[in-house]
Design a protein around this motif. Structure first.
Motif, mmCIF file in Angstrom:
data_model
loop_
_atom_site.group_PDB
_atom_site.id
_atom_site.type_symbol
_atom_site.label_atom_id
_atom_site.label_comp_id
_atom_site.label_asym_id
_atom_site.label_seq_id
_atom_site.Cartn_x
_atom_site.Cartn_y
_atom_site.Cartn_z
ATOM 1 N N ILE A 112 -6.637 11.336 4.537
ATOM 2 C CA ILE A 112 -5.879 11.994 3.466
ATOM 3 C C ILE A 112 -6.294 13.463 3.442
ATOM 4 C CG2 ILE A 112 -5.342 11.996 0.998
ATOM 5 C CD1 ILE A 112 -6.267 8.962 1.089
ATOM 6 N N LYS A 113 -5.457 14.292 4.038
ATOM 7 C CA LYS A 113 -5.817 15.700 4.221
ATOM 8 C C LYS A 113 -5.153 16.576 3.168
ATOM 9 C CE LYS A 113 -7.249 15.505 8.877
ATOM 10 N NZ LYS A 113 -8.636 15.112 8.815
ATOM 11 N N VAL A 114 -5.814 17.674 2.863
ATOM 12 C CA VAL A 114 -5.274 18.609 1.871
ATOM 13 C C VAL A 114 -4.365 19.617 2.573
ATOM 14 C CG1 VAL A 114 -5.857 20.397 0.183
ATOM 15 C CG2 VAL A 114 -7.323 18.375 0.431
ATOM 16 N N ALA A 115 -3.158 19.797 2.037
ATOM 17 C CA ALA A 115 -2.260 20.841 2.536
ATOM 18 C C ALA A 115 -1.970 21.774 1.365
ATOM 19 C CB ALA A 115 -0.971 20.225 3.038
ATOM 20 N N ASN A 116 -2.168 23.064 1.572
ATOM 21 C CA ASN A 116 -1.931 23.997 0.464
ATOM 22 C C ASN A 116 -0.584 24.704 0.578
ATOM 23 O OD1 ASN A 116 -4.361 23.643 -1.070
ATOM 24 N ND2 ASN A 116 -5.440 24.565 0.660
ATOM 25 N N ASP A 160 -3.088 3.650 -0.494
ATOM 26 C CA ASP A 160 -2.052 2.728 -0.009
ATOM 27 C C ASP A 160 -1.206 3.412 1.067
ATOM 28 O OD1 ASP A 160 -2.953 0.864 -1.780
ATOM 29 O OD2 ASP A 160 -1.331 1.117 -3.238
ATOM 30 N N ALA A 161 -0.859 4.688 0.818
ATOM 31 C CA ALA A 161 -0.009 5.419 1.771
ATOM 32 C C ALA A 161 -0.731 5.656 3.095
ATOM 33 C CB ALA A 161 0.407 6.756 1.159
ATOM 34 N N SER A 162 -2.051 5.784 3.042
ATOM 35 C CA SER A 162 -2.797 6.105 4.266
ATOM 36 C C SER A 162 -2.992 4.875 5.167
ATOM 37 C CB SER A 162 -4.153 6.720 3.913
ATOM 38 O OG SER A 162 -4.994 5.736 3.355
ATOM 39 N N VAL A 197 -13.117 14.570 -2.243
ATOM 40 C CA VAL A 197 -12.041 15.041 -1.360
ATOM 41 C C VAL A 197 -12.489 14.919 0.102
ATOM 42 C CG1 VAL A 197 -10.752 17.100 -0.629
ATOM 43 C CG2 VAL A 197 -10.919 16.529 -3.044
ATOM 44 N N GLY A 198 -13.772 15.226 0.364
ATOM 45 C CA GLY A 198 -14.330 15.083 1.712
ATOM 46 C C GLY A 198 -14.269 13.634 2.178
ATOM 47 N N GLU A 199 -14.568 12.706 1.276
ATOM 48 C CA GLU A 199 -14.525 11.279 1.637
ATOM 49 C C GLU A 199 -13.081 10.840 1.923
ATOM 50 O OE1 GLU A 199 -16.522 9.180 -1.547
ATOM 51 O OE2 GLU A 199 -18.257 10.502 -1.329
ATOM 52 N N LEU A 200 -12.127 11.355 1.149
ATOM 53 C CA LEU A 200 -10.720 11.003 1.379
ATOM 54 C C LEU A 200 -10.250 11.529 2.739
ATOM 55 C CD1 LEU A 200 -9.120 11.669 -2.138
ATOM 56 C CD2 LEU A 200 -9.528 9.453 -1.070
ATOM 57 N N GLU A 201 -10.742 12.704 3.107
ATOM 58 C CA GLU A 201 -10.369 13.292 4.410
ATOM 59 C C GLU A 201 -10.748 12.354 5.544
ATOM 60 O OE1 GLU A 201 -9.633 17.942 4.199
ATOM 61 O OE2 GLU A 201 -10.439 16.936 5.960
ATOM 62 N N GLU A 202 -11.906 11.724 5.394
ATOM 63 C CA GLU A 202 -12.361 10.793 6.437
ATOM 64 C C GLU A 202 -11.424 9.589 6.549
ATOM 65 O OE1 GLU A 202 -16.410 9.915 5.436
ATOM 66 O OE2 GLU A 202 -16.957 12.038 5.633
ATOM 67 N N GLN A 203 -10.664 9.332 5.483
ATOM 68 C CA GLN A 203 -9.708 8.210 5.517
ATOM 69 C C GLN A 203 -8.297 8.689 5.860
ATOM 70 O OE1 GLN A 203 -10.299 5.105 2.534
ATOM 71 N NE2 GLN A 203 -11.920 6.376 1.673
ATOM 72 N N VAL A 226 -1.937 11.473 6.144
ATOM 73 C CA VAL A 226 -1.014 11.785 5.053
ATOM 74 C C VAL A 226 -1.569 13.050 4.373
ATOM 75 C CG1 VAL A 226 -0.282 9.389 4.652
ATOM 76 C CG2 VAL A 226 -2.203 10.297 3.393
ATOM 77 N N TYR A 227 -0.680 13.777 3.742
ATOM 78 C CA TYR A 227 -1.105 15.049 3.142
ATOM 79 C C TYR A 227 -1.013 14.987 1.632
ATOM 80 C CZ TYR A 227 -0.650 16.934 7.843
ATOM 81 O OH TYR A 227 -0.800 17.158 9.186
ATOM 82 N N SER A 228 -1.998 15.560 0.966
ATOM 83 C CA SER A 228 -1.849 15.767 -0.478
ATOM 84 C C SER A 228 -1.632 17.256 -0.704
ATOM 85 C CB SER A 228 -3.071 15.259 -1.254
ATOM 86 O OG SER A 228 -4.136 16.155 -1.163
ATOM 87 N N ILE A 229 -0.754 17.572 -1.644
ATOM 88 C CA ILE A 229 -0.470 18.978 -1.935
ATOM 89 C C ILE A 229 -1.574 19.481 -2.861
ATOM 90 C CG2 ILE A 229 1.238 20.641 -2.787
ATOM 91 C CD1 ILE A 229 2.114 18.953 -0.378
ATOM 92 N N GLY A 230 -2.519 20.206 -2.286
ATOM 93 C CA GLY A 230 -3.730 20.589 -3.019
ATOM 94 C C GLY A 230 -4.690 19.397 -3.040
#
Ligand code: SF4
Length: 295
Positions: free
Chosen positions: A53-57, A24-26, A45-51, A32-36
């Protein structure tokens, strides 16, 4: 060959909720970033990146961004840093995890030393620890703390532990302490999944547990099932060989809380293909469920 799926396999309520909140946020945003990782499943996670939603550590690297807190939660300090840097925070911490944060704080206010049963390196436990104080410690399953004479201890668990481990720890320390308060903070989804998987494992020649290698609840399921029959923990169908499944009359499937349904379907279809069958599943509902009275 009979292939059956344990009930309650696949995404749990907390993971579904976090993914939906992230999707929804994307919408309408480039990134948008997810923490981890949003879930412990590298393929997903790879599929979400394409939408977008990137991982930020590293939370300190985020400023004025849209940030999703995953179901495991984050530490208090990480939350403060995100807030101070002007980020828009979407908190998808699972309510079962948030509850542990509240219980830990209340126990400390009430004068208890808090022991957390769990994996000290797991992000959920790291988050829980941040709500503790200097006396708060993590106890790994099987570990028995000593020198507890006269202490008031509050025992709480990572949400994905086995209840047997919590019971054992409580019994192991009971006669050492002045007072013992125990919270069964293992979530309902975990308990149901573990019970269903153990029941299926008892009635199978081989259990295949599908889920990320870093997924705590998937590892716990594999460990539990291996007490009853030969068990394989795999992430994808590519890890299955003909040798591993042929000759097994009863194969059980189970999946962790962060395993998407399409992974389960792919594993099921791979076994069918190895067995020379052509009528493949297109939905998880095509896979026979193992139902036991006590599940
Ligand atoms: S396993 Fe339980 S605590 Fe963890 S996200 Fe799922 S429902 Fe929440």
């Amino acid at each position: 060959m009979i292939i059956r799926l344990a009930t309650s396999s696949g995404f749990c309520f907390g993971v579904r909720r976090a993914i939906q909140m992230a999707l929804d946020a994307s919408k309408g945003r480039d990134i948008v970033y997810s923490i981890g990782e949003l879930i412990h499943n590298p393929q997903f996670v790879g599929e979400l990146e394409e939408q977008g939603i990137k991982v930020a550590n590293d939370v300190t690297a985020l400023q004025d961004s849209v940030v999703i807190i995953r179901s495991h939660g984050i530490t208090r300090d990480e939350l403060r840093i995100l807030q101070a840097n002007g980020n828009t925070i979407i908190d998808a911490t699972c309510p079962y995890v948030s509850r542990t944060h509240e219980l830990i704080q209340t126990a400390i206010q009430d004068g208890y030393e808090v022991f957390i049963l769990g994996d000290a390196k797991h992000p959920e436990v790291i988050g829980m620890m941040s709500y503790g104080n200097l006396q708060t410690i993590v106890i790994a399953p099987g570990e028995i703390p000593t020198s507890l004479k006269g202490k008031r201890i509050c025992l709480i668990s990572q949400t994905t532990q086995q209840v047997e481990n919590l019971k054992k720890l409580a019994c192991d320390i009971l006669d050492q302490v002045l007072e013992l308060k125990v919270y069964n903070s293992i979530c309902l989804a975990t308990t149901q999944r573990q019970n269903a998987s153990a029941a299926l494992a008892k009635d199978s020649d081989l259990m295949i547990v599908i889920g990320g290698r870093k997924s705590s609840n998937t590892k716990m399921l594999a460990s539990l099932c291996s007490q009853y029959c030969q068990t394989l923990h795999i992430e994808t169908e590519d890890e299955l060989t003909a040798d591993s499944v042929l000759g097994k009359a009863r194969i059980g499937l189970s999946a962790g809380a962060s395993t998407p349904e399409d992974r389960i379907i792919k594993v099921y279809n791979k076994i069918l293909k190895i067995n020379g069958e052509e009528d493949l599943a297109t939905s998880v509902h095509n896979i026979p469920l193992f139902k036991e009275e006590s599940c």
